[in-house]
Motif scaffolding. Sequence first.
Motif, short mmCIF file in Angstrom:
data_model
loop_
_atom_site.label_atom_id
_atom_site.label_comp_id
_atom_site.label_asym_id
_atom_site.label_seq_id
_atom_site.Cartn_x
_atom_site.Cartn_y
_atom_site.Cartn_z
N MET A 204 14.32 0.54 0.39
CA MET A 204 14.39 1.57 -0.64
C MET A 204 15.30 1.15 -1.79
O MET A 204 14.98 1.32 -2.97
N ILE B 242 5.66 13.89 -2.04
CA ILE B 242 5.19 12.71 -1.33
C ILE B 242 6.35 12.02 -0.65
O ILE B 242 7.51 12.35 -0.87
N ASN B 243 6.03 11.04 0.17
CA ASN B 243 7.04 10.27 0.87
C ASN B 243 7.94 9.54 -0.12
O ASN B 243 7.47 9.04 -1.14
N LEU B 244 9.25 9.46 0.17
CA LEU B 244 10.19 8.84 -0.75
C LEU B 244 9.86 7.38 -1.01
O LEU B 244 9.88 6.91 -2.15
N MET B 245 9.52 6.64 0.03
CA MET B 245 9.16 5.24 -0.15
C MET B 245 7.91 5.11 -1.02
O MET B 245 7.82 4.24 -1.89
N ASP B 246 6.94 5.99 -0.79
CA ASP B 246 5.71 5.97 -1.58
C ASP B 246 6.03 6.28 -3.04
O ASP B 246 5.47 5.67 -3.96
N ALA B 247 6.96 7.22 -3.26
CA ALA B 247 7.34 7.56 -4.62
C ALA B 247 7.99 6.38 -5.33
O ALA B 247 7.74 6.12 -6.51
N LYS C 164 7.47 3.19 -4.68
CA LYS C 164 6.44 2.18 -4.94
C LYS C 164 5.59 2.57 -6.15
O LYS C 164 5.27 1.73 -6.99
#
Length: 328
Positions: A192, A245-250, A252
Amino acid sequence: MAPRANWKGFLRLSLVTCPVALYPATSDTEKVSFNQINRKTGHRIKYAKVDADTGEEVAAEDIMKGYKVDTDTYIEVSKDELDDIALESTRTIEIDEFVPKTDIDNRYLIRPYYLVPDGKVGHDAFAVIRETIRSMNKVAIGRLVLTNREHIIALEPLDKGLMGTLLRYPYEVRSEKEYFEDIQDVKITRDMLDLARHIVEQKSGSFEPGQFEDRYESALIELINQKRNGLPIAKAAPKSSGNVINLMDALKRSLAGEKQSAPSAAKVTEKATDKAKGKKPRKAAAGQREMLLPISGSGKRATRQQPKQDTKKAEKPARAPLRSKKAG
């Protein structure tokens, strides 16, 4: 017309003294401002000082200050009593000490001023004080009296003059602990942090104030011009709340979006070339005076006078409303 000085006096470093004038370094006069008007008549709203219980208007000579200690209980203080304890202005900024600029917490900064020599004499002494501060690579701390109150002022060289910044007293700054104590301690993965760093790198640059646009100010000017010309006002599109949405997805998606919007090499090169040639960056948006449309048939700007049917939108700013109190 040059602005009026807020304060005139002397700047002193030990036995070196010179006459100086203090000017505000910032201004809000270019911003669009509104008056409050009566929807039915189009007339300006006038505020009066009234007794909170009787509703009757109170004459200026019958108004005094009061410190509230309880409901409907005030300690009355007269103007003479305030004058007796008011600090006598020595008209001198006495430099007390020199400190590293990094020692001054940003929370203590209030507002900036420009300090310049006052008149034709004292320029040599002013230069000595200015260059002494510059050579020490520090900030000079002094005190001055404005409107009966003593203020701390931090002085530092700025081009040929000095910039003075008023500072708050410790009791005026709130502690961060009472606000931050409920923030949870969370563990952030290295992936992250790496993604976030890449986003920061894509957005990194040098601070150039001229590139920023006051978008709300521009929207106000556009709205006023549209109404003056009788154009229909389009309703703003509803704002999207966005999906959670998911933090990691955000992270990316953010990185991918930054890569797509990154400036081309040609634009970066062109910008660097212009900077090297000394070209000034174009202003993102002109001020109120430049952008408001001129009145038809005259060279005057809309800030001066409106057509009769639009009088409600062009009057001078009204004073801030004075709220009635039982005392003070």
